[in-house]
Design a protein around this motif. Structure first.
Motif, short mmCIF file in Angstrom:
data_model
loop_
_atom_site.label_atom_id
_atom_site.label_comp_id
_atom_site.label_asym_id
_atom_site.label_seq_id
_atom_site.Cartn_x
_atom_site.Cartn_y
_atom_site.Cartn_z
N SER A 39 0.82 -1.22 0.00
CA SER A 39 0.00 0.00 0.00
C SER A 39 0.84 1.27 0.00
O SER A 39 0.32 2.37 -0.05
N GLY A 40 2.16 1.12 0.11
CA GLY A 40 3.03 2.30 0.06
C GLY A 40 3.65 2.68 1.39
O GLY A 40 4.39 3.65 1.47
N GLY A 41 3.36 1.91 2.45
CA GLY A 41 3.97 2.21 3.75
C GLY A 41 5.35 1.57 3.86
O GLY A 41 5.72 0.73 3.03
N VAL A 42 6.10 1.98 4.88
CA VAL A 42 7.42 1.37 5.13
C VAL A 42 7.41 0.82 6.54
O VAL A 42 7.00 1.51 7.48
N ASN A 43 7.82 -0.44 6.69
CA ASN A 43 7.93 -1.04 8.03
C ASN A 43 9.39 -1.25 8.36
O ASN A 43 10.09 -1.98 7.67
N TYR A 44 9.85 -0.59 9.40
CA TYR A 44 11.25 -0.76 9.81
C TYR A 44 11.41 -2.09 10.54
O TYR A 44 10.73 -2.33 11.55
N HIS A 45 12.34 -2.91 10.08
CA HIS A 45 12.62 -4.15 10.80
C HIS A 45 13.36 -3.82 12.07
O HIS A 45 14.29 -3.02 12.06
N LYS A 46 12.96 -4.47 13.13
CA LYS A 46 13.64 -4.23 14.40
C LYS A 46 15.01 -4.93 14.39
O LYS A 46 16.01 -4.34 14.84
N GLU A 47 15.02 -6.12 13.83
CA GLU A 47 16.27 -6.89 13.80
C GLU A 47 17.20 -6.30 12.74
O GLU A 47 16.77 -6.07 11.61
N GLY A 48 18.42 -6.11 13.13
CA GLY A 48 19.42 -5.65 12.18
C GLY A 48 19.38 -4.15 11.93
O GLY A 48 20.16 -3.63 11.13
N PHE A 49 18.48 -3.43 12.59
CA PHE A 49 18.39 -1.99 12.36
C PHE A 49 19.53 -1.30 13.12
O PHE A 49 19.67 -1.46 14.34
N ASN A 50 20.32 -0.56 12.38
CA ASN A 50 21.49 0.08 12.98
C ASN A 50 21.08 1.47 13.48
O ASN A 50 21.07 2.42 12.72
#
Lengths: 481, 320
Positions: free
Chosen positions: B184-195
């Motif tokens: 739908s055009g949203g962005v989900n930030y992954h918790k794992e590996g996020f610097n």
């Protein structure tokens, strides 16, 4: 029509092709120049064409009357009619708001509130340039330095000559007008030289000025958020922006005129290599400085007479020059500051030193020359802060922030990586300018010094730099003057 | 004259050849970059997303605005609560109220949304800086743009930097500048590996000169526009991580509260929905910096919105 726009890139080849297809028919060529100039100027706003037409017609008629003789009183009345009308246009369009604001402030200071009839006046582009050009013609005819012209097309083309119409060089009738009387033959070397100068002018504008503008604007527009060292960097960016912008325009104008077989005066002569302020003013906006010298400074008595008179004349010269740039106290202060810089040189009679090219025939300057260049450059950068600031308060705020402990920190601005690249490009640019300082413009000697393949490689390098570093197109700073 | 023209033509041909070669190398090196309709790569990428999305009209719910709407609204949660698949998230980084107002008119023409959601925080009221070319954007959505658009609008260095960035982040959800849009055009930030960047995590307080008045005027215009076009507007004040909330001094809290009060008064004056998520605490574990939520956080935040809104009741509201 901006000279660094696609519109102009289409307009110029069309004018060039028709111009030389007219096979040296002088009258038709002059008519074409006039028509092209009016199209060029009307591209911004056709309504302003009336203004330039009235100015031209007035000075054409007055000059003819002046040449017919008459008593001294009659001739003076004619001259003053031209001066009053031309400067009246300039005052109405450029300085009306400034005077109204000051009038209101003065009244409110004494406790009276007045509601001024403020008009939303748009400044016609280049009005300060063509007004001075046409005015100098009438004054020179009055002084009997030149004869008036009966050729109305040539005169109108002289006033509105499109390459230099909106930002100079401010041409004098003695230099430009006679060129409209003589047949112009296509000269290969002149045209090639013109193209080279246009290319260099575009480089100065697009690569140097527009890229420096990004950072200068960022820093000056948010000056309160920046450290002293960043503000110094901002002032340096503006220093190169204004040089690249204005001298770039002059190069494009001179080069374009050369394509049409017409020679315009040099307007810049590597001013940032000046060894003192007097030399700087002989090398910066030469056509305006000489205009003010001839029509303001010398009539006031110049550097002859008592010291107090000389000091007064110098201050008038620089204040008028500052005010010419715009209706703001920042420009007046900038003018006054330059007068203060200049005065010691005049009083100690060292203002006529350094007339030639710095380190002529040498690769490097002497230590004394380096010190002179560094001091002059520093003083100039300092003065540019007033020129760029939006108000005197803004300028003094910046200076106070510069002279603070944060001056000794590392400058930080958004997108620093790109800013570093631009600093390197500016350094290369100044190196090319240094190596070419003996010419009319920095790469003039490329035409004779290098063989065709090397020369073409260099031209391609500049053209690619234009595409590579093209930033947001900024209007030429001097258009607003 | 002939010699001059001959040399000029030769030089021009050489230049055209050179540029053509560069174009070929470029298109073989990078993905087709998004069109340059602004100075904001995320917005440009979103334009390309919208152009090729299956939903081209009659949208039920449209999210618009900055990274607050882009990242903090969870698409699946919205679809679930509103019981519709006709949802599209048009948001991009750095879109303030000024840009939102201009864009709403374009989206209204194209999508005729029934509901618009704006998730926002105080940063959306800063000095506008996105420089969207609205005409080019609308033209791109409706007709398309020249393939040389990115070269005309940018210099080579910028164009290549954008193409590189696009290639790097179009599939990466562990970076702040992720362009990995969901369906739908949203962005989900992954918790794992996020610097997590410490500067962004700690952020800074709010200064009194942080916001500019014109943005509030545009919020008023947005609200009026929605009211006039019978669009249900939901304006959601997004959360701030608790760790930072506890560190704010009195002045900073005052600035934040004044902002929230001001925004609330503008939106509710038109009887539109305003939800302030700062009425409850939001643990730091849901964030990647002071205000951007990770996927888990965005789910909780969107659920919270639905709960506060009472969706079933909201859907029956008639604004006309």
């Amino acid at each position: 029509m901006q000279v660094n726009s696609i519109d102009f890139a289409i307009f110029l080849p069309i004018v060039f092709a028709i111009y030389w297809l007219l096979r040296e028919n002088l009258k038709l060529q002059n008519l074409l120049i006039l028509a092209a100039s009016y199209v060029f100027y009307g591209w911004w706003d056709w309504k302003f064409l009336a203004l330039i037409f009235i100015s031209s017609l007035l000075d054409y008629s007055i000059a003819l009357e002046l040449d017919r003789g008459g008593t001294t009183r009659q001739r003076k009345i004619l001259l003053w009619s031209s001066v009053v009308v031309n400067l009246g246009f300039l005052a109405s369009f450029k300085y009306y708001g400034f005077f109204v604001d000051n009038f209101v402030s003065a009244f409110s200071f004494f406790g009276s509130e007045i509601k001024p009839n403020t008009l939303n006046i748009i400044l016609p582009i280049g009005i300060s340039f063509y007004t001075f050009q046409t005015l100098s013609y009438t004054i020179d005819v009055y002084r009997r330095k030149i004869d008036s012209t009966k050729d109305i097309v040539a005169f109108f083309a002289f006033v509105s000559f499109f390459p230099q119409l909106v930002a100079g060089p401010i041409e004098r009738a003695q230099n430009l007008l006679p060129q409209f009387y003589v047949k112009r033959k296509f000269d290969y070397s002149k045209a090639a030289d013109g193209m080279r100068q246009i290319l260099w002018g575009l480089f100065k504008k697009i690569v140097i000025a527009d890229n420096c503008a990004k950072y200068a604007n960022l820093i000056f527009d948010n000056s309160a958020d920046h450290s002293g060292s960043t503000l110094v960097l901002g002032a340096l960016f503006f220093t190169f922006q204004i040089y690249g912008d204005f001298s770039g325009y002059s190069d494009i104008a001179i080069g374009t005129a050369r394509l049409l077989g017409i020679d315009l005066k040099k307007n810049f002569a590597f001013p940032y290599f000046s060894r003192n302020i007097a030399e700087f003013w002989r090398r910066w906006h030469i056509s305006l400085t000489s205009w003010f010298k001839n029509y303001v400074y010398f009539p006031l008595g110049g550097s002859r007479g008592k010291t107090s008179v000389v000091i007064r004349n110098i201050f008038i010269l620089f204040l008028v020059s500052g005010f010419w740039h715009g209706a703001n106290y920042t420009y007046l202060f900038w003018g006054a500051l330059n007068a203060i810089y200049f005065l010691p040189l005049l009083l100690f009679k060292t203002n006529r030193n350094n007339l030639g090219v710095v380190a002529l025939g040498k690769t490097l300057p002497s230590v004394k020359e380096v010190l002179g260049i560094t001091l002059t450059f520093t003083l100039t950068v300092f003065a540019w802060i007033f020129f760029r600031a939006t108000s005197l308060d803004h300028a003094f705020g910046i200076i106070a922030d510069i002279f603070s402990p944060s001056l000794f920190t590392i400058p930080t601005i958004d997108g620093t990586g790109n800013a570093q690249t631009i600093i390197i490009v500016v350094a290369i640019f100044m190196l090319i300018e240094w190596l070419g300082r003996e010419g009319e413009y920095a790469i003039e000697h490329w035409g004779t010094k290098y063989k065709t393949p090397v020369r073409y490689l260099l031209y391609y390098a500049i053209t690619i730099a234009l595409i590579w570093f093209k930033a947001d197109e900024q209007p030429f700073i001097y258009f607003q003057f | 004259m002939k010699l001059f023209l001959k040399k000029l033509i030769l030089f021009s041909l050489g230049l055209i050849g050179l540029l053509f070669s560069v174009q070929i190398i470029w298109f073989n090196t990078y993905s087709t970059p998004p069109p340059t309709v602004s100075k904001n790569l995320c917005f440009n990428t979103k334009a390309m997303f919208l152009k090729h999305h299956q939903l081209q009209s009659d949208v039920e719910i449209l999210a618009i605005g900055s990274s607050m709407s882009l990242i903090n609204l969870n698409s699946n949660s919205i679809k679930k609560h509103f019981k519709t698949d006709r949802f599209i998230n048009t948001a991009a980084w750095g879109i303030g109220m000024l840009e939102t107002y201009q864009l709403i008119e374009i989206y209204q023409k194209k999508y005729q949304p029934k509901t618009i959601i704006i998730a926002s925080n105080i940063a959306d009221f800063r000095k506008p800086s996105t420089n969207i070319n609205y005409t080019a954007f609308e033209q791109y959505l409706t007709e398309g743009l020249s393939p040389f658009n990115h070269l005309r609008a940018n210099n080579f260095a910028q164009a290549i930097a954008e193409a590189q960035h696009y290639d790097w982040y179009k599939d990466d959800s562990t970076h702040y500048t992720s362009l990995n849009f969901d369906a739908s055009g949203g962005v989900n930030y992954h918790k794992e590996g996020f610097n997590i960047d410490s500067a962004r995590w700690n952020g800074s307080g709010f200064k009194s000169d942080f916001m500019v008045g014109i943005q509030y005027v545009y919020l008023d215009s947005i609200s009026r526009y929605c009211k006039e076009h019978s669009i249900k507007l939901i304006f959601a004040q997004t959360p701030i991580r608790n760790g930072l909330m506890l560190k704010l001094n009195q002045d900073e809290k005052q600035i934040l509260n004044n902002h929230i009060d001001k925004v609330k008064s503008i939106v509710t004056a038109y009887k539109l929905a305003f939800i302030n998520s700062n009425n409850r605490t939001w643990p730091d574990s849901l964030f990647v910096d002071i205000s951007h939520l990770n996927k888990e956080g965005s789910l909780l935040f969107t659920d919270y919105l639905a709960q506060q809104l009472n969706v079933d009741h909201f859907k029956q509201l008639k604004f006309k």
